[in-house]
Scaffold this active site. Structure first.
Site, PDB file in Angstrom:
ATOM      1  N   CYS A 114      57.187  43.406  30.502  1.00 36.45           N
ATOM      2  CA  CYS A 114      56.653  42.888  30.442  1.00 36.45           C
ATOM      3  C   CYS A 114      55.842  44.315  28.866  1.00 36.45           C
ATOM      4  O   CYS A 114      55.963  43.541  27.598  1.00 36.45           O
ATOM      5  CB  CYS A 114      54.157  42.484  30.889  1.00 36.45           C
ATOM      6  N   HIS A 256      49.130  44.604  25.509  1.00 37.91           N
ATOM      7  CA  HIS A 256      50.119  43.597  25.523  1.00 37.91           C
ATOM      8  C   HIS A 256      48.960  42.269  25.757  1.00 37.91           C
ATOM      9  O   HIS A 256      48.278  42.791  26.619  1.00 37.91           O
ATOM     10  CB  HIS A 256      50.457  43.876  26.928  1.00 37.91           C
ATOM     11  N   ASN A 286      49.563  34.759  29.276  1.00 40.30           N
ATOM     12  CA  ASN A 286      49.809  36.497  29.241  1.00 40.30           C
ATOM     13  C   ASN A 286      52.205  35.692  29.353  1.00 40.30           C
ATOM     14  O   ASN A 286      52.298  34.960  30.175  1.00 40.30           O
ATOM     15  CB  ASN A 286      50.159  37.236  30.682  1.00 40.30           C
TER      16      ASN A 286
HETATM   17  N1  COA Z   1      40.152  31.110  40.510  1.00 44.85           N
HETATM   18  C1  COA Z   1      39.687  31.211  41.522  1.00 44.85           C
HETATM   19  N2  COA Z   1      39.135  32.424  42.127  1.00 44.85           N
HETATM   20  C2  COA Z   1      40.531  33.230  42.615  1.00 44.85           C
HETATM   21  C3  COA Z   1      41.344  33.334  42.111  1.00 44.85           C
HETATM   22  C4  COA Z   1      41.578  32.250  41.051  1.00 44.85           C
HETATM   23  N3  COA Z   1      42.468  31.625  40.360  1.00 44.85           N
HETATM   24  N4  COA Z   1      42.407  33.854  42.334  1.00 44.85           N
HETATM   25  C5  COA Z   1      41.551  35.527  42.979  1.00 44.85           C
HETATM   26  N5  COA Z   1      40.934  34.242  43.205  1.00 44.85           N
HETATM   27  C6  COA Z   1      39.434  35.070  43.958  1.00 44.85           C
HETATM   28  C7  COA Z   1      40.317  36.040  45.496  1.00 44.85           C
HETATM   29  O1  COA Z   1      40.979  35.208  46.047  1.00 44.85           O
HETATM   30  C8  COA Z   1      38.881  36.510  45.783  1.00 44.85           C
HETATM   31  O2  COA Z   1      38.504  35.937  46.867  1.00 44.85           O
HETATM   32  P1  COA Z   1      38.002  36.638  47.882  1.00 44.85           P
HETATM   33  O3  COA Z   1      36.497  37.581  47.062  1.00 44.85           O
HETATM   34  O4  COA Z   1      36.721  36.066  48.775  1.00 44.85           O
HETATM   35  O5  COA Z   1      38.870  37.755  48.768  1.00 44.85           O
HETATM   36  C9  COA Z   1      37.885  36.910  44.754  1.00 44.85           C
HETATM   37  O6  COA Z   1      38.680  35.443  43.184  1.00 44.85           O
HETATM   38  C10 COA Z   1      38.561  37.960  43.520  1.00 44.85           C
HETATM   39  O7  COA Z   1      39.723  38.779  43.612  1.00 44.85           O
HETATM   40  P2  COA Z   1      40.433  39.733  42.896  1.00 44.85           P
HETATM   41  O8  COA Z   1      41.749  39.721  43.262  1.00 44.85           O
HETATM   42  O9  COA Z   1      38.836  40.610  43.259  1.00 44.85           O
HETATM   43  O10 COA Z   1      39.208  39.115  41.719  1.00 44.85           O
HETATM   44  P3  COA Z   1      40.043  40.245  40.352  1.00 44.85           P
HETATM   45  O11 COA Z   1      38.925  40.321  39.689  1.00 44.85           O
HETATM   46  O12 COA Z   1      40.638  41.705  40.328  1.00 44.85           O
HETATM   47  O13 COA Z   1      41.101  38.671  39.456  1.00 44.85           O
HETATM   48  C11 COA Z   1      42.858  39.079  38.791  1.00 44.85           C
HETATM   49  C12 COA Z   1      42.086  38.638  39.109  1.00 44.85           C
HETATM   50  C13 COA Z   1      44.330  38.718  38.574  1.00 44.85           C
HETATM   51  C14 COA Z   1      42.742  38.321  37.580  1.00 44.85           C
HETATM   52  C15 COA Z   1      42.879  41.001  38.011  1.00 44.85           C
HETATM   53  O14 COA Z   1      42.853  41.784  39.359  1.00 44.85           O
HETATM   54  C16 COA Z   1      43.732  41.133  37.089  1.00 44.85           C
HETATM   55  O15 COA Z   1      44.218  40.460  35.907  1.00 44.85           O
HETATM   56  N6  COA Z   1      44.991  42.204  37.293  1.00 44.85           N
HETATM   57  C17 COA Z   1      46.413  42.413  36.549  1.00 44.85           C
HETATM   58  C18 COA Z   1      46.876  41.324  36.452  1.00 44.85           C
HETATM   59  C19 COA Z   1      48.092  41.534  35.029  1.00 44.85           C
HETATM   60  O16 COA Z   1      47.547  42.027  34.382  1.00 44.85           O
HETATM   61  N7  COA Z   1      49.824  41.396  36.187  1.00 44.85           N
HETATM   62  C20 COA Z   1      50.610  40.975  35.286  1.00 44.85           C
HETATM   63  C21 COA Z   1      51.745  42.257  34.211  1.00 44.85           C
HETATM   64  S1  COA Z   1      52.409  42.605  33.188  1.00 44.85           S
END
Ligand code: COA
Length: 329
Positions: A114, A256, A286
């Protein structure tokens, strides 16, 4: 005489097909509210089956060349940043070169996920400042929909397809437009946070690995989130410092476009006013290396950014890589 680099023109392309959060609700266990609250994304674009990364890149490149008033034969170099190239080899940059008829130039890919567009622009800047190359096409292009695991709700909701491009060249003596500073970082100790495990020389594809989806994107979202906020802020601050400027001198920040919450956390950490931030991820998701040039190109098209405005770009990606670029457009 000290040579300076300026952006001569930009262009972008987003495929027509929209994949909305409602569409995703039918594919994995998720819902619109969760996706919007956790990411800010409402829809993303998906390339048609007959298009690969070089096709998207070619359209964006043609638009950037036309906006710059530069003919393909005048290009000295093409750098294509991507994490989802058409093939392992040849480089999609060479495919773009052939398609646009850029017969007098070298073409190669750059791999920084990215962060790729900022890394590629930084390389181009150095060539132009050295005086050896005068017209460089920098492209960020992705068809991430081909390497995302559509059964993994944590990743498949995030990504989209698209391409953005810019033509860079030496700034005229009387031009105020120029790249003011850059700052790039990498931390390979965190390489397992975002990866396609199989399909390369480490784990060549087997039927078993293919069945497991080991060639598709896997991610440790929370760790990426924390690192993204830290490194994007750090790179942006270093970039300003290198140019002896502060946020008050900056008209626009283009971060980004990964996640609205990441962008808000960077804004909070750096005390960036919301109205200075360019954000289009709600409509694009993204798009990795394409995210910054698409956002820049759209903001120019919509006359939000104007010639003379100071823009601070800050990015992060797999690697982990991160970087920032400060320029007067
Ligand atoms: N829909 C519903 N629930 C979801 C889900 C979805 N699409 N994806 C994950 N969950 C659930 C998880 O299973 C978890 O459930 P649990 O509490 O029962 O275990 C809960 O939601 C919370 O998950 P968590 O991983 O703590 O969520 P988060 O607030 O960290 O959000 C992301 C997840 C991926 C959106 C976030 O971590 C993120 O954006 N990270 C950066 C990723 C990124 O930018 N990548 C590209 C880099 S260039």
């Amino acid at each position: 005489m000290n040579l300076r680099t300026q952006i001569l023109g930009v262009g972008h392309y987003l495929p027509e097909k929209r994949l909305t959060n409602a569409d995703l609700e039918k594919m994995v266990e998720t819902n619109d509210q969760w996706i919007v609250e956790r990411t800010g994304i409402r829809e993303r674009r998906i390339a048609p089956p007959e298009h690969a990364t070089s096709d998207l890149a070619t359209i964006a490149a043609t638009r950037a060349l036309s906006s710059a008033g530069v003919s393909p034969q005048d290009l000295d170099m093409i750098i294509l940043a991507t994490a989802s190239g058409d093939h392992i080899m040849p480089a999609p940059a060479c495919l773009v070169q052939a398609r646009i008829g850029a017969t007098n130039c070298v073409a190669f890919d750059l791999s920084a996920a990215c962060s790729g567009f900022v890394f590629a622009a930084s390389v181009a800047d150095k060539y132009i400042k050295s005086g050896t190359h005068k017209r460089i096409l920098v492209i960020g292009a992705e068809t991430l929909s081909r390497i995302v695991n559509w059964k993994d709700r944590e990743t498949c909701i995030l990504f989209g397809d698209g391409a953005g491009a810019a033509v860079l060249g030496p700034a005229q003596t009387d031009s105020k437009s120029e790249i003011l500073s850059e700052f790039l970082l990498a931390d390979g100790t965190l390489s397992d946070l975002l990866t396609n495990r199989a399909g390369g020389s480490r784990l060549p594809l087997t039927h078993d690995l293919l069945d497991q989806g080991a060639h598709l994107v896997t991610m440790k979202g929370r760790d990426i989130f924390k690192n993204a906020v830290r490194t994007m802020s750090k790179c942006a601050s270093h970039c300003l410092e290198k140019a002896s400027m502060t946020l008050d001198d900056v008209h626009w920040i283009i971060p980004h476009q990964a996640n609205q919450r990441i962008i808000e956390a960077v804004a909070k950490q750096m005390d960036i006013p919301r109205e200075k931030i360019i954000m289009n991820l709600e409509r694009t998701g993204n798009t990795s290396a394409a995210s910054v040039p698409v956002a820049l190109s759209e903001a120019l098209e919509n006359k939000i950014i104007k010639r003379g405005d100071v823009i601070l770009i800050t990015v992060f990606g797999a690697g982990l890589t991160s970087g920032a670029l400060l320029l007067r457009y």
